[in-house]
Design a protein around this motif. Structure first.
Motif, PDB file in Angstrom:
ATOM      1  N   CYS A  58     -26.644  12.649   0.500  1.00 41.64           N
ATOM      2  CA  CYS A  58     -26.667  13.800  -0.391  1.00 41.64           C
ATOM      3  C   CYS A  58     -27.494  13.425  -1.620  1.00 41.64           C
ATOM      4  O   CYS A  58     -27.062  12.615  -2.446  1.00 41.64           O
ATOM      5  CB  CYS A  58     -25.260  14.173  -0.824  1.00 41.64           C
TER       6      CYS A  58
ATOM      7  N   SER B 101     -23.973  26.458  -2.590  1.00 47.22           N
ATOM      8  CA  SER B 101     -23.058  25.442  -2.080  1.00 47.22           C
ATOM      9  C   SER B 101     -23.505  24.087  -2.605  1.00 47.22           C
ATOM     10  O   SER B 101     -24.659  23.919  -3.004  1.00 47.22           O
ATOM     11  CB  SER B 101     -23.036  25.463  -0.550  1.00 47.22           C
ATOM     12  N   ASN B 102     -22.592  23.135  -2.613  1.00 42.11           N
ATOM     13  CA  ASN B 102     -22.971  21.817  -3.130  1.00 42.11           C
ATOM     14  C   ASN B 102     -23.668  20.991  -2.032  1.00 42.11           C
ATOM     15  O   ASN B 102     -23.720  21.387  -0.869  1.00 42.11           O
ATOM     16  CB  ASN B 102     -21.756  21.109  -3.743  1.00 42.11           C
TER      17      ASN B 102
ATOM     18  N   THR C 162     -21.652  20.055   1.109  1.00 39.81           N
ATOM     19  CA  THR C 162     -21.507  21.167   2.058  1.00 39.81           C
ATOM     20  C   THR C 162     -22.790  21.339   2.878  1.00 39.81           C
ATOM     21  O   THR C 162     -22.747  21.562   4.098  1.00 39.81           O
ATOM     22  CB  THR C 162     -21.177  22.459   1.287  1.00 39.81           C
ATOM     23  N   LYS C 163     -23.929  21.211   2.219  1.00 41.16           N
ATOM     24  CA  LYS C 163     -25.209  21.318   2.934  1.00 41.16           C
ATOM     25  C   LYS C 163     -25.329  20.220   4.001  1.00 41.16           C
ATOM     26  O   LYS C 163     -25.809  20.460   5.106  1.00 41.16           O
ATOM     27  CB  LYS C 163     -26.367  21.200   1.932  1.00 41.16           C
TER      28      LYS C 163
ATOM     29  N   VAL D 128     -22.841  18.704   5.567  1.00 41.25           N
ATOM     30  CA  VAL D 128     -21.920  19.007   6.673  1.00 41.25           C
ATOM     31  C   VAL D 128     -22.538  20.037   7.619  1.00 41.25           C
ATOM     32  O   VAL D 128     -22.514  19.884   8.847  1.00 41.25           O
ATOM     33  CB  VAL D 128     -20.562  19.504   6.123  1.00 41.25           C
ATOM     34  N   HIS D 129     -23.133  21.074   7.041  1.00 41.11           N
ATOM     35  CA  HIS D 129     -23.770  22.096   7.889  1.00 41.11           C
ATOM     36  C   HIS D 129     -24.946  21.506   8.679  1.00 41.11           C
ATOM     37  O   HIS D 129     -25.128  21.813   9.853  1.00 41.11           O
ATOM     38  CB  HIS D 129     -24.236  23.285   7.031  1.00 41.11           C
TER      39      HIS D 129
ATOM     40  N   ASN E 115     -14.398  18.158  -3.688  1.00 41.86           N
ATOM     41  CA  ASN E 115     -14.748  17.557  -2.395  1.00 41.86           C
ATOM     42  C   ASN E 115     -13.525  17.350  -1.507  1.00 41.86           C
ATOM     43  O   ASN E 115     -13.582  17.546  -0.291  1.00 41.86           O
ATOM     44  CB  ASN E 115     -15.468  16.219  -2.618  1.00 41.86           C
TER      45      ASN E 115
ATOM     46  N   LEU F  12     -12.389  20.775  -0.248  1.00 41.99           N
ATOM     47  CA  LEU F  12     -13.373  21.355   0.674  1.00 41.99           C
ATOM     48  C   LEU F  12     -13.227  20.808   2.092  1.00 41.99           C
ATOM     49  O   LEU F  12     -13.688  21.422   3.056  1.00 41.99           O
ATOM     50  CB  LEU F  12     -14.797  21.090   0.165  1.00 41.99           C
TER      51      LEU F  12
ATOM     52  N   ARG G 180     -12.198  23.232   4.648  1.00 46.68           N
ATOM     53  CA  ARG G 180     -13.281  24.120   5.103  1.00 46.68           C
ATOM     54  C   ARG G 180     -14.207  23.402   6.079  1.00 46.68           C
ATOM     55  O   ARG G 180     -14.617  23.947   7.097  1.00 46.68           O
ATOM     56  CB  ARG G 180     -14.104  24.598   3.892  1.00 46.68           C
ATOM     57  N   TYR G 181     -14.547  22.174   5.743  1.00 48.88           N
ATOM     58  CA  TYR G 181     -15.460  21.410   6.611  1.00 48.88           C
ATOM     59  C   TYR G 181     -14.863  21.236   7.995  1.00 48.88           C
ATOM     60  O   TYR G 181     -15.564  21.255   9.002  1.00 48.88           O
ATOM     61  CB  TYR G 181     -15.755  20.031   6.002  1.00 48.88           C
TER      62      TYR G 181
ATOM     63  N   TRP H 257     -11.460  24.190  -5.138  1.00 50.54           N
ATOM     64  CA  TRP H 257     -12.891  23.997  -5.394  1.00 50.54           C
ATOM     65  C   TRP H 257     -13.546  25.262  -5.924  1.00 50.54           C
ATOM     66  O   TRP H 257     -14.675  25.224  -6.425  1.00 50.54           O
ATOM     67  CB  TRP H 257     -13.615  23.536  -4.121  1.00 50.54           C
TER      68      TRP H 257
END
Lengths: 222, 222
Positions: free
Chosen positions: A48, A92-93, A96-97, A99-100, A126, A129, A132-133, B194
């Motif tokens: 990241c 998005s942070n 998150t980018k 993970v996608h 984090n 989140l 969500r991840y 978050w």
């Protein structure tokens, strides 16, 4: 001392094909042998943004560097343009980018390192989140101090007597029952984030039961 | 760069008599000049258990040392029995015991240092406990990275353009509206921890409006 969650995956043939990546977030760079072994394990490393400079200083090369690129050094950016993925959107942070990106590139699990320490709001963001991840891809977060898992249903965890355990609920009204932990929780909501913290395993496993939402389980290494 | 919340206290005579104490929790010992200036300011220092060894190594003496005393060194325990308050009950953590002690000893405000870093569950627990502490005594938490305030009603904060701001709600259903921050929040619940993080002030103040519960506001120093 690798601690493994059990009771989480139901398989018909006892086989999972995993393609794991390590995501290195731009918080505190890991120091523990446990984390450094993960970094050195040969898994693809997704950096990241500015964490790319840290991994370079550590002597490893990122598979890709992803983020809004506001903290990576100009030198590294220039040196390895082929591995840089510029995702400048502010919705998005960078974690998150990453993970996608892992999901889109056929990874089936990510281990997140370096996502805590330094700014406390990043740490809290984090950690929460993670739930969500986990909807996107199998995920674990590891810090120098412990390991985070996300569960969507009641689960049993491998543990050891004396292991420190904290439970964070994503739903303020979800009702929890713990078994195998020192401080009893019986059909109780964890309204506030501190309410499930600082528990301790009394044997070689513990059980977390809850009726809705998801939970993030933190096991401290020693 | 001391940032002061405003719009929080209504006074009839514009005077508050404060008797402030510093509570040093047993997380990461502060390193920033801002935190060390607070430690060196001459205020009474209440140490949580093992943090007494850290403050001694730093060259200062605690007013009292409070907690279950499972992490203070035997030497220090023996050397200064007169300032040790043994609170062995397991129903609250050492930081909570220190806050109660401050209240019982006529302090009107506490500034908490060293409550983050190291174990992430302690960090989250200590931050969210602030809203409970604020029911007992006026409280601020300061880390090397930023400052935490608790508000029980809509409030205006002094700030500066570009200051990073995060908002943590203690009530999942409370509806928030922000003004003066880059990312708009308009009558929205911050369901997940978050959701109120990583915002940024656009001028010299910002406003946090909400309809119930309390909120913990984090302003990053730079």
């Amino acid at each position: 001392m690798l601690v493994i969650i059990s009771g989480r995956v139901n398989l018909t043939n006892n086989q999972i094909v995993t393609k794991e990546a390590v995501i290195l977030a731009n918080g505190q760079f890991p120091e523990s042998d446990f984390c450094l072994d993960i970094l050195n394990s040969g898994k693809d490393i997704i950096c990241c943004d500015g964490s790319a400079d840290k991994i370079a200083a550590f002597g490893l090369k990122a598979k890709v560097i992803i983020g809004d690129l506001d903290s990576i050094s100009p030198e590294l950016k220039k040196r390895h343009p082929e591995i840089i993925i510029d995702k400048s959107d502010q919705n998005s942070n960078d974690l998150t980018k990453a993970v996608h990106w892992a999901k889109e590139n056929a990874y089936t699990k990510v281990i997140i390192l370096g996502a805590t320490g330094i700014r406390e709001d990043h740490t809290i963001g984090n950690i929460y989140l993670l739930s969500r991840y986990n909807e996107i891809i199998a995920v674990q977060m590891v810090s120098d101090y412990g390991i985070f898992d996300v569960i969507n249903s009641s689960s049993v965890f491998d543990s050891f007597p004396g292991q420190q355990v904290s439970v964070f609920s994503t739903d303020q009204d979800a009702r929890f029952t713990f078994a195998g932990l020192k401080y009893e929780v019986n059909n109780r909501a964890l309204h506030e984030a501190w309410m499930g913290t600082l528990n301790e395993c009394t044997s070689n496993s513990f059980e977390i039961n809850f009726d809705k939402g998801s939970a993030i389980i933190y096991r401290v290494f020693d």
